[in-house]
Design an enzyme around this catalytic site. Structure first.
Site, PDB file in Angstrom:
ATOM      1  N   HIS A  17      -0.753  -0.643   8.271  1.00  0.00           N
ATOM      2  CA  HIS A  17       0.251  -0.820   7.220  1.00  0.00           C
ATOM      3  C   HIS A  17       0.944  -2.187   7.384  1.00  0.00           C
ATOM      4  O   HIS A  17       1.158  -2.887   6.405  1.00  0.00           O
ATOM      5  CB  HIS A  17       1.351   0.249   7.325  1.00  0.00           C
ATOM      6  CG  HIS A  17       0.913   1.653   7.003  1.00  0.00           C
ATOM      7  ND1 HIS A  17       1.131   2.712   7.857  1.00  0.00           N
ATOM      8  CD2 HIS A  17       0.292   2.182   5.922  1.00  0.00           C
ATOM      9  CE1 HIS A  17       0.674   3.822   7.308  1.00  0.00           C
ATOM     10  NE2 HIS A  17       0.141   3.544   6.145  1.00  0.00           N
ATOM     11  N   ARG A  90      -9.185   0.608   2.948  1.00  0.00           N
ATOM     12  CA  ARG A  90      -9.913   0.637   4.225  1.00  0.00           C
ATOM     13  C   ARG A  90     -11.392   0.760   3.914  1.00  0.00           C
ATOM     14  O   ARG A  90     -11.977  -0.112   3.324  1.00  0.00           O
ATOM     15  CB  ARG A  90      -9.439   1.816   5.070  1.00  0.00           C
ATOM     16  CG  ARG A  90      -8.104   1.590   5.699  1.00  0.00           C
ATOM     17  CD  ARG A  90      -7.476   2.858   6.146  1.00  0.00           C
ATOM     18  NE  ARG A  90      -7.138   3.676   4.990  1.00  0.00           N
ATOM     19  CZ  ARG A  90      -6.250   4.668   5.001  1.00  0.00           C
ATOM     20  NH1 ARG A  90      -5.644   4.961   6.106  1.00  0.00           N
ATOM     21  NH2 ARG A  90      -5.987   5.353   3.927  1.00  0.00           N
TER      22      ARG A  90
HETATM   23  P1  ADP Z   1      -0.627   7.680   1.169  1.00  0.00           P
HETATM   24  O1  ADP Z   1      -0.276   9.049   1.656  1.00  0.00           O
HETATM   25  O2  ADP Z   1       0.040   7.263  -0.080  1.00  0.00           O
HETATM   26  O3  ADP Z   1      -2.095   7.348   1.185  1.00  0.00           O
HETATM   27  P2  ADP Z   1      -0.367   6.149   3.572  1.00  0.00           P
HETATM   28  O4  ADP Z   1       0.873   5.958   4.349  1.00  0.00           O
HETATM   29  O5  ADP Z   1      -1.459   6.914   4.196  1.00  0.00           O
HETATM   30  O6  ADP Z   1       0.083   6.759   2.217  1.00  0.00           O
HETATM   31  O7  ADP Z   1      -0.909   4.753   3.130  1.00  0.00           O
HETATM   32  C1  ADP Z   1      -0.205   3.891   2.272  1.00  0.00           C
HETATM   33  C2  ADP Z   1      -1.146   2.811   1.800  1.00  0.00           C
HETATM   34  O8  ADP Z   1      -1.563   2.037   2.921  1.00  0.00           O
HETATM   35  C3  ADP Z   1      -2.432   3.317   1.145  1.00  0.00           C
HETATM   36  O9  ADP Z   1      -2.787   2.411   0.128  1.00  0.00           O
HETATM   37  C4  ADP Z   1      -3.430   3.256   2.265  1.00  0.00           C
HETATM   38  O10 ADP Z   1      -4.737   3.092   1.776  1.00  0.00           O
HETATM   39  C5  ADP Z   1      -2.953   2.025   2.998  1.00  0.00           C
HETATM   40  N1  ADP Z   1      -3.346   2.030   4.412  1.00  0.00           N
HETATM   41  C6  ADP Z   1      -3.066   2.947   5.364  1.00  0.00           C
HETATM   42  N2  ADP Z   1      -3.619   2.615   6.552  1.00  0.00           N
HETATM   43  C7  ADP Z   1      -4.269   1.454   6.337  1.00  0.00           C
HETATM   44  C8  ADP Z   1      -5.067   0.604   7.143  1.00  0.00           C
HETATM   45  N3  ADP Z   1      -5.339   0.902   8.417  1.00  0.00           N
HETATM   46  N4  ADP Z   1      -5.575  -0.481   6.562  1.00  0.00           N
HETATM   47  C9  ADP Z   1      -5.344  -0.756   5.256  1.00  0.00           C
HETATM   48  N5  ADP Z   1      -4.624  -0.012   4.451  1.00  0.00           N
HETATM   49  C10 ADP Z   1      -4.085   1.086   4.966  1.00  0.00           C
END
Ligand code: ADP
Length: 160
Positions: A17, A90
């Site tokens: 993130h 991802r």
């Molecule tokens: P949600 O429950 O809305 O998917 P997350 O907290 O899991 O929320 O993720 C928020 C955003 O960050 C999403 O767009 C997710 O794809 C992205 N994200 C999470 N982890 C990663 C990562 N390791 N690399 C790139 N993007 C990520």
């Protein structure tokens, strides 16, 4: 002034993130990181805890606001005077879900664009669920979450 909103659960925030936030700041003047207050999701950390971890982990960054929201994302984006939503991508597995959401949002509001940021290869398989699983079994989290978040995870699982 170009403002983008980066919404998510951030349960908890990971280095993936933070990588997305840092990259987004190169494209926009201001980023609002918005923690979704969605009780249906049964998060491990409360909204307050997730906000605290985000604030602590992004202390080194400027032009950033950390906030929470409930209700419709599009309404929240408008209230922040933003017209861009940032999401991280991802592996291919994210694609279908994100594609659907972005297109639905566009049907509802033509003026708000979704922008996808690709993370560093190292974080491609990283997500908050894996982090929680590793923490539950006492594994090493150095590569995946900031120190402060690691401590919060340890506290959470030592209480259980
Ligand atoms: P949600 O429950 O809305 O998917 P997350 O907290 O899991 O929320 O993720 C928020 C955003 O960050 C999403 O767009 C997710 O794809 C992205 N994200 C999470 N982890 C990663 C990562 N390791 N690399 C790139 N993007 C990520």
């Amino acid at each position: 002034m170009k403002t983008a909103v980066y919404p998510g659960s951030f349960d908890p925030v990971t280095k993936g993130h933070i990588d997305v936030i840092e990259r987004s700041l190169k494209l926009f003047d201001r980023i609002v990181v918005a923690v979704g207050d969605n009780p249906g999701k049964k998060p491990l950390f409360s909204t307050k805890e997730r906000l605290e971890m985000l604030k602590e982990s992004t202390k080194h960054l400027k032009s950033l606001e950390i906030d929470s929201f409930s209700g419709l994302l599009l309404d929240y984006v408008k209230s922040k005077k933003a017209n861009v939503i940032v999401r991280g991508l991802r592996a291919v597995s994210d694609f279908e879900f994100e594609f659907q959401r972005a297109l639905m949002n566009r049907v509802v509001n033509e003026d708000i664009e979704t922008v996808f940021i690709m993370t560093k290869e190292h974080y491609v398989y990283l997500n908050s669920s894996i982090v929680k699983e590793i923490a539950m079994f006492g594994g090493n989290l150095d590569d995946f979450v900031p120190k402060f978040v690691e401590e919060k995870l340890r506290e959470k699982f030592s209480k259980k």
